[in-house]
Design a protein around this motif. Sequence first.
Motif, PDB file in Angstrom:
ATOM      1  N   THR A 136       0.922  -1.192  -0.045  1.00  0.00           N
ATOM      2  CA  THR A 136       0.014  -0.131  -0.052  1.00  0.00           C
ATOM      3  C   THR A 136       0.815   1.370  -0.121  1.00  0.00           C
ATOM      4  O   THR A 136       1.686   1.453   0.654  1.00  0.00           O
ATOM      5  CB  THR A 136      -1.050   0.029   1.367  1.00  0.00           C
ATOM      6  N   ARG A 137       0.506   2.168  -0.981  1.00  0.00           N
ATOM      7  CA  ARG A 137       1.189   3.644  -0.783  1.00  0.00           C
ATOM      8  C   ARG A 137       0.326   4.543  -0.470  1.00  0.00           C
ATOM      9  O   ARG A 137      -0.965   4.521  -0.687  1.00  0.00           O
ATOM     10  CB  ARG A 137       1.562   3.888  -2.501  1.00  0.00           C
ATOM     11  N   VAL A 138       0.658   5.532   0.413  1.00  0.00           N
ATOM     12  CA  VAL A 138      -0.100   6.499   0.967  1.00  0.00           C
ATOM     13  C   VAL A 138       0.304   7.969   0.494  1.00  0.00           C
ATOM     14  O   VAL A 138       1.358   8.365   0.389  1.00  0.00           O
ATOM     15  CB  VAL A 138      -0.036   6.600   2.504  1.00  0.00           C
ATOM     16  N   GLY A 139      -0.700   8.912   0.304  1.00  0.00           N
ATOM     17  CA  GLY A 139      -0.355  10.304  -0.085  1.00  0.00           C
ATOM     18  C   GLY A 139      -1.142  11.034   0.797  1.00  0.00           C
ATOM     19  O   GLY A 139      -2.315  10.647   1.498  1.00  0.00           O
ATOM     20  N   LEU A 140      -0.985  12.192   1.039  1.00  0.00           N
ATOM     21  CA  LEU A 140      -1.888  13.155   1.782  1.00  0.00           C
ATOM     22  C   LEU A 140      -2.022  14.349   1.059  1.00  0.00           C
ATOM     23  O   LEU A 140      -1.144  15.168   0.504  1.00  0.00           O
ATOM     24  CB  LEU A 140      -1.110  13.588   3.016  1.00  0.00           C
ATOM     25  N   VAL A 141      -3.419  14.833   0.984  1.00  0.00           N
ATOM     26  CA  VAL A 141      -3.764  16.411   0.446  1.00  0.00           C
ATOM     27  C   VAL A 141      -4.478  17.076   1.588  1.00  0.00           C
ATOM     28  O   VAL A 141      -5.457  16.682   2.329  1.00  0.00           O
ATOM     29  CB  VAL A 141      -4.820  16.240  -0.740  1.00  0.00           C
ATOM     30  N   ASN A 142      -3.985  17.995   1.800  1.00  0.00           N
ATOM     31  CA  ASN A 142      -4.433  19.284   2.868  1.00  0.00           C
ATOM     32  C   ASN A 142      -4.942  20.187   2.313  1.00  0.00           C
ATOM     33  O   ASN A 142      -4.575  20.920   1.325  1.00  0.00           O
ATOM     34  CB  ASN A 142      -3.104  19.481   3.871  1.00  0.00           C
ATOM     35  N   TYR A 143      -6.279  20.603   2.833  1.00  0.00           N
ATOM     36  CA  TYR A 143      -7.109  21.793   2.472  1.00  0.00           C
ATOM     37  C   TYR A 143      -7.576  22.581   3.117  1.00  0.00           C
ATOM     38  O   TYR A 143      -8.133  22.184   4.351  1.00  0.00           O
ATOM     39  CB  TYR A 143      -8.047  21.148   1.228  1.00  0.00           C
ATOM     40  N   ALA A 144      -7.863  23.799   2.828  1.00  0.00           N
ATOM     41  CA  ALA A 144      -8.935  24.765   3.396  1.00  0.00           C
ATOM     42  C   ALA A 144      -9.372  25.509   2.302  1.00  0.00           C
ATOM     43  O   ALA A 144     -10.056  24.954   1.543  1.00  0.00           O
ATOM     44  CB  ALA A 144      -8.220  25.502   4.565  1.00  0.00           C
ATOM     45  N   SER A 145      -9.010  26.987   2.240  1.00  0.00           N
ATOM     46  CA  SER A 145      -9.400  27.582   1.225  1.00  0.00           C
ATOM     47  C   SER A 145      -8.457  27.392  -0.090  1.00  0.00           C
ATOM     48  O   SER A 145      -8.636  27.654  -1.116  1.00  0.00           O
ATOM     49  CB  SER A 145      -9.647  29.127   1.438  1.00  0.00           C
ATOM     50  N   THR A 146      -7.386  26.929   0.350  1.00  0.00           N
ATOM     51  CA  THR A 146      -6.316  26.341  -0.542  1.00  0.00           C
ATOM     52  C   THR A 146      -5.942  24.941  -0.444  1.00  0.00           C
ATOM     53  O   THR A 146      -6.389  24.203   0.437  1.00  0.00           O
ATOM     54  CB  THR A 146      -4.928  27.315  -0.492  1.00  0.00           C
ATOM     55  N   PHE A 157       7.903   4.824   1.233  1.00  0.00           N
ATOM     56  CA  PHE A 157       7.606   3.485   1.042  1.00  0.00           C
ATOM     57  C   PHE A 157       7.830   2.673   2.269  1.00  0.00           C
ATOM     58  O   PHE A 157       7.987   1.478   2.330  1.00  0.00           O
ATOM     59  CB  PHE A 157       8.224   2.747   0.018  1.00  0.00           C
ATOM     60  N   ASP A 158       7.948   3.331   3.529  1.00  0.00           N
ATOM     61  CA  ASP A 158       7.880   2.649   4.806  1.00  0.00           C
ATOM     62  C   ASP A 158       6.963   3.330   5.553  1.00  0.00           C
ATOM     63  O   ASP A 158       6.573   4.370   5.777  1.00  0.00           O
ATOM     64  CB  ASP A 158       9.391   2.587   5.316  1.00  0.00           C
ATOM     65  N   LYS A 159       6.425   2.690   6.604  1.00  0.00           N
ATOM     66  CA  LYS A 159       5.509   3.080   7.662  1.00  0.00           C
ATOM     67  C   LYS A 159       5.721   4.111   8.581  1.00  0.00           C
ATOM     68  O   LYS A 159       5.113   5.250   8.651  1.00  0.00           O
ATOM     69  CB  LYS A 159       5.067   1.887   8.494  1.00  0.00           C
ATOM     70  N   SER A 160       7.140   4.068   9.041  1.00  0.00           N
ATOM     71  CA  SER A 160       7.725   5.143  10.045  1.00  0.00           C
ATOM     72  C   SER A 160       7.494   6.633   9.213  1.00  0.00           C
ATOM     73  O   SER A 160       7.158   7.630  10.069  1.00  0.00           O
ATOM     74  CB  SER A 160       8.933   4.704  10.751  1.00  0.00           C
ATOM     75  N   SER A 161       7.994   6.537   7.926  1.00  0.00           N
ATOM     76  CA  SER A 161       8.209   7.853   7.383  1.00  0.00           C
ATOM     77  C   SER A 161       6.781   8.337   6.968  1.00  0.00           C
ATOM     78  O   SER A 161       6.875   9.709   7.232  1.00  0.00           O
ATOM     79  CB  SER A 161       8.937   7.493   6.218  1.00  0.00           C
TER      80      SER A 161
END
Length: 323
Positions: A136-146, A157-161
């Motif tokens: 599983t690969r994970v990404g993150l999108v953070n949002y508000a008005s931008t 590619f590792d859990k701790s990171s």
Amino acid sequence: MVSLVWKVVVFGILAAGSQGSLPQPRSHRRVSTGRYDLSADLESVEAQSEKGFQEVRRGGERSVQLQRGARKNADIYLRHEGLRDDAATRTNCKNRPIDLVFIIDSSRSVRPVEFKKAKEFLQDMVDSLVIGRDATRVGLVNYASTVKIEFLLNTFFDKSSVKQALGQVEPLASGTMTGMAIRTAMEKAFTKEAGARSASMNIAKVAIIVTDGRPQDKVEEVSATARASGIEMYAVGVDRADMASLKLMASQPHDDHVFYVETYGVIEKLTSKFRETLCGKDDDNGSADIDDNGLGLNDRKDDNKRVSEGNNGMSDRSYSIHL
């Protein structure tokens, strides 16, 4: 005469002892009749010892290299099969590889302590998964008005990171442009360049949206486009979240994809639900449940799912947690 005989005997014993304790060189340098140059013998012994030491060291290094290679190949195989990761042995997660992008609301209505709770919730979910290049690969999108892409599917590619990066995200503290965030995730986070894998690999694309408010832009059309592109959408509402908007964003059936909690203080209670959804229950072949179209993770009904009527605009079956 007797004295001479004893001298011969003693000399013979000493000579025999010397020959038995030292390796015999191939040739000897004579300094006088009946005498050997012992320094040559000692040099030979030292050379042989050094040669033996180097052979042992090379053998040991080769053995270590072989062991490391075997472990590396085993780890690659286990990760490819979704059976191995940093914490795989303690989580027992059997999820097949997925491309997972979190879309998290950090608008001004989310207080710092609440945002911290939201990040801990995402970290707990990551802890339940097998994370890796071939898992599983994970990404993150953070949002508000931008909208800000904090990291992509091919960043870690590792859990701790991943967990560390989640912990360092700062709130943007204005507006709630959820539709823009979904579009950004679809067009920039779920791309091949960002680390999303090709459709031919049959790897599910999953987006989990966490929000506590009503979107200030349109979400219906962009969410429908995202779902049509093969992204399975989960919507988690907190406190003042608008349930109608959550349903417009989420995939069907809503009772499997729409979640609600009254406060960020209890959002961690959803962790077990998502662990069940993303990891799946063990079955005969040890794999997670997969729905008919190959995109969903689960389509099963939950016997312990709570039914809530009239709570925050919720009129159909959805998973909710209340204080």
